[in-house]
Design an enzyme around this catalytic site. Sequence first.
Site, PDB file in Angstrom:
ATOM      1  N   GLY A  10      23.097  -3.122 -11.996  1.00  0.00           N
ATOM      2  CA  GLY A  10      22.253  -2.768 -13.132  1.00  0.00           C
ATOM      3  C   GLY A  10      21.500  -1.480 -12.890  1.00  0.00           C
ATOM      4  O   GLY A  10      21.602  -0.857 -11.818  1.00  0.00           O
ATOM      5  N   LEU A  12      18.168  -0.942 -12.531  1.00  0.00           N
ATOM      6  CA  LEU A  12      17.183  -1.050 -11.459  1.00  0.00           C
ATOM      7  C   LEU A  12      17.852  -1.327 -10.119  1.00  0.00           C
ATOM      8  O   LEU A  12      17.475  -0.740  -9.099  1.00  0.00           O
ATOM      9  CB  LEU A  12      16.163  -2.142 -11.787  1.00  0.00           C
ATOM     10  CG  LEU A  12      15.079  -2.367 -10.737  1.00  0.00           C
ATOM     11  CD1 LEU A  12      14.301  -1.094 -10.440  1.00  0.00           C
ATOM     12  CD2 LEU A  12      14.130  -3.495 -11.180  1.00  0.00           C
ATOM     13  N   ALA A  61      19.254  -9.978 -15.025  1.00  0.00           N
ATOM     14  CA  ALA A  61      18.812 -10.726 -16.210  1.00  0.00           C
ATOM     15  C   ALA A  61      19.870 -10.639 -17.294  1.00  0.00           C
ATOM     16  O   ALA A  61      20.754  -9.777 -17.263  1.00  0.00           O
ATOM     17  CB  ALA A  61      17.488 -10.169 -16.725  1.00  0.00           C
ATOM     18  N   TYR A  62      19.750 -11.531 -18.253  1.00  0.00           N
ATOM     19  CA  TYR A  62      20.499 -11.413 -19.508  1.00  0.00           C
ATOM     20  C   TYR A  62      19.649 -10.517 -20.408  1.00  0.00           C
ATOM     21  O   TYR A  62      18.572 -10.906 -20.850  1.00  0.00           O
ATOM     22  CB  TYR A  62      20.675 -12.799 -20.132  1.00  0.00           C
ATOM     23  CG  TYR A  62      21.456 -12.812 -21.434  1.00  0.00           C
ATOM     24  CD1 TYR A  62      22.727 -13.362 -21.501  1.00  0.00           C
ATOM     25  CD2 TYR A  62      20.921 -12.288 -22.610  1.00  0.00           C
ATOM     26  CE1 TYR A  62      23.451 -13.394 -22.686  1.00  0.00           C
ATOM     27  CE2 TYR A  62      21.630 -12.310 -23.799  1.00  0.00           C
ATOM     28  CZ  TYR A  62      22.894 -12.859 -23.831  1.00  0.00           C
ATOM     29  OH  TYR A  62      23.595 -12.876 -25.013  1.00  0.00           O
ATOM     30  N   THR A  63      20.105  -9.291 -20.663  1.00  0.00           N
ATOM     31  CA  THR A  63      19.274  -8.298 -21.354  1.00  0.00           C
ATOM     32  C   THR A  63      19.823  -7.881 -22.720  1.00  0.00           C
ATOM     33  O   THR A  63      19.272  -6.973 -23.341  1.00  0.00           O
ATOM     34  CB  THR A  63      19.112  -7.034 -20.487  1.00  0.00           C
ATOM     35  OG1 THR A  63      20.403  -6.523 -20.160  1.00  0.00           O
ATOM     36  CG2 THR A  63      18.345  -7.337 -19.208  1.00  0.00           C
ATOM     37  N   ASP A 103       8.125  -6.551 -21.421  1.00  0.00           N
ATOM     38  CA  ASP A 103       7.087  -6.459 -22.458  1.00  0.00           C
ATOM     39  C   ASP A 103       7.412  -7.356 -23.650  1.00  0.00           C
ATOM     40  O   ASP A 103       6.548  -7.624 -24.486  1.00  0.00           O
ATOM     41  CB  ASP A 103       6.931  -5.014 -22.924  1.00  0.00           C
ATOM     42  CG  ASP A 103       8.210  -4.443 -23.519  1.00  0.00           C
ATOM     43  OD1 ASP A 103       9.293  -4.675 -22.936  1.00  0.00           O
ATOM     44  OD2 ASP A 103       8.145  -3.758 -24.555  1.00  0.00           O
ATOM     45  N   TYR A 126      15.294 -13.581 -26.264  1.00  0.00           N
ATOM     46  CA  TYR A 126      15.224 -12.892 -24.973  1.00  0.00           C
ATOM     47  C   TYR A 126      13.820 -13.010 -24.375  1.00  0.00           C
ATOM     48  O   TYR A 126      13.645 -13.416 -23.221  1.00  0.00           O
ATOM     49  CB  TYR A 126      15.626 -11.427 -25.142  1.00  0.00           C
ATOM     50  CG  TYR A 126      15.309 -10.554 -23.954  1.00  0.00           C
ATOM     51  CD1 TYR A 126      15.998 -10.694 -22.756  1.00  0.00           C
ATOM     52  CD2 TYR A 126      14.312  -9.583 -24.026  1.00  0.00           C
ATOM     53  CE1 TYR A 126      15.704  -9.901 -21.653  1.00  0.00           C
ATOM     54  CE2 TYR A 126      14.014  -8.777 -22.941  1.00  0.00           C
ATOM     55  CZ  TYR A 126      14.707  -8.936 -21.759  1.00  0.00           C
ATOM     56  OH  TYR A 126      14.402  -8.154 -20.678  1.00  0.00           O
ATOM     57  N   LYS A 130      12.665 -15.094 -20.947  1.00  0.00           N
ATOM     58  CA  LYS A 130      12.025 -14.377 -19.828  1.00  0.00           C
ATOM     59  C   LYS A 130      10.653 -14.980 -19.517  1.00  0.00           C
ATOM     60  O   LYS A 130      10.258 -15.096 -18.347  1.00  0.00           O
ATOM     61  CB  LYS A 130      11.898 -12.894 -20.150  1.00  0.00           C
ATOM     62  CG  LYS A 130      13.225 -12.136 -20.156  1.00  0.00           C
ATOM     63  CD  LYS A 130      13.890 -12.084 -18.783  1.00  0.00           C
ATOM     64  CE  LYS A 130      13.207 -11.112 -17.853  1.00  0.00           C
ATOM     65  NZ  LYS A 130      13.902 -11.032 -16.531  1.00  0.00           N
ATOM     66  N   TRP A 151      11.244  -0.700 -21.859  1.00  0.00           N
ATOM     67  CA  TRP A 151      12.061   0.447 -22.277  1.00  0.00           C
ATOM     68  C   TRP A 151      12.743   1.135 -21.078  1.00  0.00           C
ATOM     69  O   TRP A 151      12.663   2.346 -20.897  1.00  0.00           O
ATOM     70  CB  TRP A 151      11.217   1.475 -23.026  1.00  0.00           C
ATOM     71  CG  TRP A 151      10.494   0.997 -24.244  1.00  0.00           C
ATOM     72  CD1 TRP A 151      10.243  -0.291 -24.623  1.00  0.00           C
ATOM     73  CD2 TRP A 151       9.897   1.832 -25.247  1.00  0.00           C
ATOM     74  NE1 TRP A 151       9.525  -0.318 -25.795  1.00  0.00           N
ATOM     75  CE2 TRP A 151       9.298   0.976 -26.206  1.00  0.00           C
ATOM     76  CE3 TRP A 151       9.801   3.213 -25.426  1.00  0.00           C
ATOM     77  CZ2 TRP A 151       8.624   1.448 -27.321  1.00  0.00           C
ATOM     78  CZ3 TRP A 151       9.117   3.686 -26.540  1.00  0.00           C
ATOM     79  CH2 TRP A 151       8.544   2.804 -27.479  1.00  0.00           C
TER      80      TRP A 151
END
Length: 282
Positions: A10, A12, A61-63, A103, A126, A130, A151
């Site tokens: 991913g 990150l 994560a599932y994003t 966020d 989502y 989370k 973001w």
Amino acid sequence: MKILITGANGQLGSELNDVFKERTGYELFFLDRKELPLEQTNLIQDILGMYQPDLIIHAAAYTAVDRAESEPALADQVNHLASEEIAQYCRLHDVKLIAISTDYVFDGNSANPLSEDAAVAPINTYGQTKWKGELAIQKWAPHYIIIRTSWVYSTYGANFVKTMIRLMKERDEISVIADQIGSPTYALDLAQAIMLIVESDKWENGIYNFSNEGEISWYDFAVAIRDIKGLNCKINAIRTEQYPTPAKRPKYSLLDKNKIKTTFQVDAPNWRYSLLEMLNKL
């Protein structure tokens, strides 16, 4: 120290790889979705046990925010139940956990930057999954740090910045939402903040916010991308209602970052500086 990082491929995870490979004193394990299939929660603790980490950085994560509305069970499995399994492993083996959240746990109705103790009220699947993941981590993990961010973009992976560049090269005119307010996060800055926490002699359980500094809309972000890249494309500012999506987005999710700055002496560069750095690398 043995560090296991989820979400290896991913945005990150890729930036963490770049940041940590320059350091010494760490044995690093980067696991992608094949090596650690988060939807198969019954396998997670056994897989983690193969590596016996001292610290887990849970960046996976599932994003897919819109797709989560039609795949709520899968989103919950990955974002909530998998996080619970990881947190329970940490409890059983006294392992530290740094987990990334969002966020999108907020409803977007605030008018002021959101602190870590602001009321949580997610408005999409989502965000809900989370948040449930956050609660599970707080319940089970003995040593946890949850970092809420917003973001996210990077030179790696798919993201808003790359999409805007592509669209602006393909089209003479695009429309971008101007009434959703927050601040972008360059994943490299977040990775460096995580490294500072790992290398700090301090560990304080809790939730922390991190994004770049500044308050902008997606429209402002798009205009800056266009101007820095020197592209010729007209950008129209539109309201959220003019661009309906399956998942609702919070209208305001600017994060207050004072806690992470004072606790760990973390720096949060201005969004424009970080965007310029990323575009130069790209």
